[in-house]
Design an enzyme around this catalytic site. Structure first.
Site, PDB file in Angstrom:
ATOM      1  N   LEU A   1      55.329  12.933  33.955  1.00 39.32           N
ATOM      2  CA  LEU A   1      54.177  13.539  34.627  1.00 39.32           C
ATOM      3  C   LEU A   1      53.433  14.489  33.686  1.00 39.32           C
ATOM      4  CD1 LEU A   1      52.601  13.660  37.228  1.00 39.32           C
ATOM      5  CD2 LEU A   1      54.150  15.444  38.034  1.00 39.32           C
ATOM      6  N   GLN A   2      54.175  15.240  32.873  1.00 46.92           N
ATOM      7  CA  GLN A   2      53.541  16.100  31.874  1.00 46.92           C
ATOM      8  C   GLN A   2      52.713  15.270  30.894  1.00 46.92           C
ATOM      9  OE1 GLN A   2      56.894  18.147  30.126  1.00 46.92           O
ATOM     10  NE2 GLN A   2      56.833  19.793  31.639  1.00 46.92           N
ATOM     11  N   LYS A  57      65.252   2.547  30.784  1.00 47.04           N
ATOM     12  CA  LYS A  57      65.754   1.850  31.971  1.00 47.04           C
ATOM     13  C   LYS A  57      64.682   0.890  32.460  1.00 47.04           C
ATOM     14  CE  LYS A  57      64.732   5.872  34.816  1.00 47.04           C
ATOM     15  NZ  LYS A  57      65.262   6.773  35.816  1.00 47.04           N
ATOM     16  N   GLY A  82      67.803  10.674  30.215  1.00 45.48           N
ATOM     17  CA  GLY A  82      68.803  10.233  31.172  1.00 45.48           C
ATOM     18  C   GLY A  82      69.391  11.312  32.051  1.00 45.48           C
ATOM     19  N   GLY A 114      71.535  12.184  39.391  1.00 48.00           N
ATOM     20  CA  GLY A 114      72.449  11.049  39.408  1.00 48.00           C
ATOM     21  C   GLY A 114      72.676  10.450  38.037  1.00 48.00           C
TER      22      GLY A 114
END
Length: 154
Positions: free
Chosen positions: A33-34, A82, A119, A123
């Site tokens: 977002l930055q 990912k 990462g 979670g």
């Protein structure tokens, strides 16, 4: 050499910034977002490449920048760690992505980069795991690496 800093990654004075992404173009909170706010053209390029399926897992998607100031970055390395934003990144994907990142830096003559802790989304991996992966990846690279933690919000 890895330096630790806090703050906004897009304000670091390095040759290249590393934006952790997924292969599907899903915008996630945090560094992505930055990057979108600071470099809107990078986001447009990344989304277009995702739609055309040109973002392979673990290979940096390089967006050259035209620096307006001498100390601004020359590149954004969008690093897919990912496939989608729904699952946490796997350590092996991060390792392979960082190896490809080091090769890309050598190919482009980049000597300094800044990246967030990859990462560590909810979670995801813990700090000790990330620190070991980063230390192993950059130990013999010759790169000046700045690891940027987001600024603490009150």
């Amino acid at each position: 050499m890895i330096q630790l800093r806090s703050g906004n990654i897009t304000e670091q004075r390095v040759e290249a910034l590393v934006n952790p992404i997924n292969c599907h173009g899903m915008l996630e909170p945090g560094p992505a977002l930055q990057f979108r706010k600071a470099f809107p053209a990078n986001f447009v390029s990344y989304r277009r490449a995702c739609r055309l399926r040109k973002i392979p897992l673990e290979e940096p998607y390089v967006v050259p920048l035209t620096p307006e100031e001498k100390d601004r970055p020359r590149y954004i390395f969008n690093l897919p760690i990912k496939r989608t934003g729904r699952r946490p990144a796997q350590p092996e994907n991060i390792r392979k992505g960082l190896a490809a990142l080091v090769r890309t830096c050598r190919d482009l003559g980049v000597h300094s980069i800044a990246l967030p802790p990859l990462g560590m989304e909810p979670g995801g991996l813990d700090w000790d795991s990330i620190q070991k992966i980063l230390t192993d990846a950059f130990a013999k690279s010759g790169l000046e690496v700045t690891l940027v933690h987001p600024a603490q919000e009150s």
